[in-house]
Design a protein around this motif. Structure first.
Motif, short mmCIF file in Angstrom:
data_model
loop_
_atom_site.label_atom_id
_atom_site.label_comp_id
_atom_site.label_asym_id
_atom_site.label_seq_id
_atom_site.Cartn_x
_atom_site.Cartn_y
_atom_site.Cartn_z
N GLU A 282 0.83 -1.22 0.00
CA GLU A 282 0.00 0.00 0.00
C GLU A 282 0.86 1.27 0.00
N ARG A 283 1.96 1.25 0.74
CA ARG A 283 2.83 2.43 0.80
C ARG A 283 3.45 2.73 -0.56
N ILE A 284 3.87 1.68 -1.25
CA ILE A 284 4.47 1.89 -2.57
C ILE A 284 3.45 2.46 -3.54
N LEU A 285 2.25 1.91 -3.53
CA LEU A 285 1.21 2.41 -4.42
C LEU A 285 0.85 3.86 -4.08
N ASP A 286 0.77 4.19 -2.80
CA ASP A 286 0.49 5.57 -2.39
C ASP A 286 1.54 6.53 -2.94
N ALA A 287 2.82 6.18 -2.77
CA ALA A 287 3.91 7.05 -3.20
C ALA A 287 3.94 7.20 -4.71
N ALA A 288 3.69 6.10 -5.42
CA ALA A 288 3.72 6.16 -6.88
C ALA A 288 2.56 6.98 -7.44
N LYS A 289 1.40 6.83 -6.83
CA LYS A 289 0.24 7.60 -7.28
C LYS A 289 0.47 9.08 -7.07
N ALA A 290 1.01 9.44 -5.93
CA ALA A 290 1.29 10.85 -5.64
C ALA A 290 2.30 11.42 -6.61
N ALA A 291 3.18 10.55 -7.14
CA ALA A 291 4.21 11.01 -8.09
C ALA A 291 3.69 11.07 -9.51
N GLY A 292 2.48 10.52 -9.76
CA GLY A 292 1.89 10.65 -11.09
C GLY A 292 1.71 9.37 -11.88
N ALA A 293 1.98 8.20 -11.28
CA ALA A 293 1.78 6.94 -11.99
C ALA A 293 0.29 6.74 -12.28
N ARG A 294 -0.02 6.17 -13.45
CA ARG A 294 -1.41 6.00 -13.87
C ARG A 294 -1.90 4.56 -13.70
N GLU A 295 -1.01 3.61 -13.95
CA GLU A 295 -1.37 2.21 -13.87
C GLU A 295 -0.46 1.52 -12.87
N ALA A 296 -0.87 0.32 -12.43
CA ALA A 296 -0.09 -0.41 -11.44
C ALA A 296 -0.24 -1.91 -11.67
N GLY A 297 0.82 -2.63 -11.32
CA GLY A 297 0.81 -4.09 -11.42
C GLY A 297 1.71 -4.67 -10.35
N TYR A 298 1.64 -5.98 -10.17
CA TYR A 298 2.51 -6.62 -9.20
C TYR A 298 2.91 -8.00 -9.71
N VAL A 299 3.99 -8.53 -9.15
CA VAL A 299 4.46 -9.87 -9.46
C VAL A 299 4.89 -10.51 -8.15
N LEU A 300 4.43 -11.72 -7.90
CA LEU A 300 4.87 -12.47 -6.73
C LEU A 300 6.23 -13.08 -7.04
N LEU A 301 7.09 -13.15 -6.03
CA LEU A 301 8.45 -13.67 -6.21
C LEU A 301 8.46 -14.97 -6.99
N ARG A 302 9.34 -15.05 -7.98
CA ARG A 302 9.52 -16.25 -8.79
C ARG A 302 10.91 -16.83 -8.52
N LEU A 303 10.99 -18.15 -8.39
CA LEU A 303 12.27 -18.79 -8.08
C LEU A 303 12.59 -19.91 -9.08
N PRO A 304 12.72 -19.59 -10.35
CA PRO A 304 13.03 -20.64 -11.32
C PRO A 304 14.49 -21.09 -11.21
N LEU A 305 14.70 -22.39 -11.35
CA LEU A 305 16.03 -22.98 -11.50
C LEU A 305 17.00 -22.47 -10.43
N GLU A 306 18.15 -21.91 -10.85
CA GLU A 306 19.19 -21.52 -9.90
C GLU A 306 18.80 -20.37 -8.98
N VAL A 307 17.77 -19.62 -9.32
CA VAL A 307 17.37 -18.49 -8.48
C VAL A 307 16.99 -18.95 -7.08
N LYS A 308 16.46 -20.14 -6.98
CA LYS A 308 16.04 -20.68 -5.68
C LYS A 308 17.20 -20.67 -4.68
N ASP A 309 18.33 -21.26 -5.06
CA ASP A 309 19.47 -21.33 -4.14
C ASP A 309 20.06 -19.96 -3.87
N ILE A 310 20.07 -19.10 -4.89
CA ILE A 310 20.65 -17.76 -4.72
C ILE A 310 19.84 -16.95 -3.71
N VAL A 311 18.51 -17.00 -3.82
CA VAL A 311 17.65 -16.27 -2.90
C VAL A 311 17.74 -16.87 -1.49
#
Length: 395
Positions: A282-311
């Motif tokens: 909510e804080r990120i969306l509030d700040a972005a809207k105040a700065a003038g962003a028109r649209e918004a989206g999100y992505v849940l963390l993805r851990l394909p292949l080697e990313v799993k061990d790195i994270v």
């Protein structure tokens, strides 16, 4: 210094070890416990300013190369990871895809690897195709395509080409630090502007402000939109999680500068990492809207292949008390696995926890007036190049 590297599509790849040849590094295979694995962590002094804590071999490597001190203290003499840039000479620059859960069918990636060092980057596994590590190699051994603009103009000039929005920054960031010097992205934009071709840009860099002089006239024609990824507003977390990307305050400032120039901006709360930054939606969306962003989206963390061990190694280093909880929550959104690549699920996950994240985002976005309309970029202004005048007959 730029060094030539053959295109990965036309030349066989050779294995490159991440450690200098002068250092003895015995080979051994190491089993991985997904909840307790720390791996062969690189000394903090060597990886200062980097995101990953390890540099494991890619999935195509038969063995893992692990540096071990032989008792003479030689590991302390190893140099820090420095950014190296090689040149790639591809035959084409537009990449096509037919993925049913993304909104574009073509993209351009001016660079391979990304110096931003975002520990969660889903593009990390692509470095394995080069015989390099998805870990620290991904952040320090980069590949640039300096002929990208020339190739693009050639492809757009094809009589059979049909315009649709080209996405840039969907794999690695076109505005990563080396772009300031190489200016490949700017040259690409100059070609797109010349042809009145629509483009969608995703970045987490303030460097995009440099190109407002190109983007603003394109925006006035309905030819461009820019998405800024804002993962967190906490500068300390950002420094650890995405060390060479723009600071959170600079990204919000960039949203404001682009908006003031008339360039449509989308904010991406991406990725949402369970128990790490989810409380900031909510804080990120509030700040972005105040700065003038028109649209918004999100992505849940993805851990394909080697990313799993790195994270997971990053969690052990920076959030050891939360590591098991984070992994448990991630698995609850991926059907009990570390990752589910199914169409329609890979971006947002499934299950009660993923549903809760989605509803929180949607409610906050609706409250702030995001996504009331969706901007569709124009393709009808595309300028077909003039055909070369036929050679006059000699008779």
């Amino acid at each position: 210094m730029l060094q030539a590297r053959p295109s990965a599509r036309t030349q066989p790849l050779k294995r490159r070890d991440s450690e200098p040849d002068t250092v003895s590094a015995p080979l051994r295979l190491t089993p991985v416990d997904p909840l307790t694995h720390i791996g062969s962590q690189i000394d903090p002094d060597r990886r200062r300013g980097r995101g990953a804590t390890i540099n494991p071999g890619g999935r195509y490597e038969a063995e893992q190369r692990i540096s071990e001190d032989d008792g003479w203290g030689t590991l302390g003499e190893l140099p820090a990871f420095k950014t190296e840039v090689s040149v790639e000479k591809p035959r084409t620059i537009i990449t096509r895809n037919d993925s049913p859960d993304i909104s574009f069918d073509r993209s351009i990636n001016p660079y391979r690897g990304c110096e931003h060092g975002c520990v969660y980057c889903f593009a990390r596994p692509s470095h394995a195709y080069l015989g390099l590590s998805p870990g620290l190699d991904f952040e320090s051994k980069l590949t640039a395509k300096p002929d990208a603009a020339l190739l693009l103009e050639k492809e757009l000039s094809s009589p059979s080409y049909q315009p649709r929005t080209i996405a840039i920054g969907t794999n690695t960031d076109a505005y990563q630090p080396i772009e300031k010097k190489l200016r490949i992205m700017r040259a690409i934009l100059e070609v797109l502007a010349k042809f009145n071709h629509p483009v969608g840009i995703v970045t987490k860099s303030a460097l995009v402000q440099r190109d407002i002089d190109i983007l603003a006239p394109m925006a006035a024609k309905g030819l461009v939109k820019v998405a800024l990824s804002v993962t967190t507003l906490d500068p300390k977390l950002a420094r650890n999680m995405e060390p060479r990307a723009a600071a959170p305050a600079k990204r919000i400032e960039t949203i404001r500068k682009l908006s003031e120039a008339g360039i449509p901006v989308t904010v991406l709360v991406a990725p949402i990492v369970p128990a790490i930054n989810e409380h900031e939606i909510e804080r990120i969306l509030d700040a972005a809207k105040a700065a003038g962003a028109r649209e918004a989206g999100y992505v849940l963390l993805r851990l394909p292949l080697e990313v799993k061990d790195i994270v997971q190694d990053w969690l052990v280093t920076h959030h050891p008390d939360k590591m098991r909880h984070v992994v448990s929550l991630i698995r609850s959104t991926r059907g009990g696995k570390d990752y589910d690549a199914a169409w329609g699920q890979r971006q947002v996950g499934s299950g009660p926890y993923a549903w809760m994240i989605g509803r929180r985002f949607e409610m906050a976005a609706e409250r702030l007036g995001f996504n009331s309309t969706r901007l569709r970029l124009r393709t009808d202004l595309f300028v077909k190049p003039e055909k070369e005048k036929a050679q006059l007959s000699l008779f």
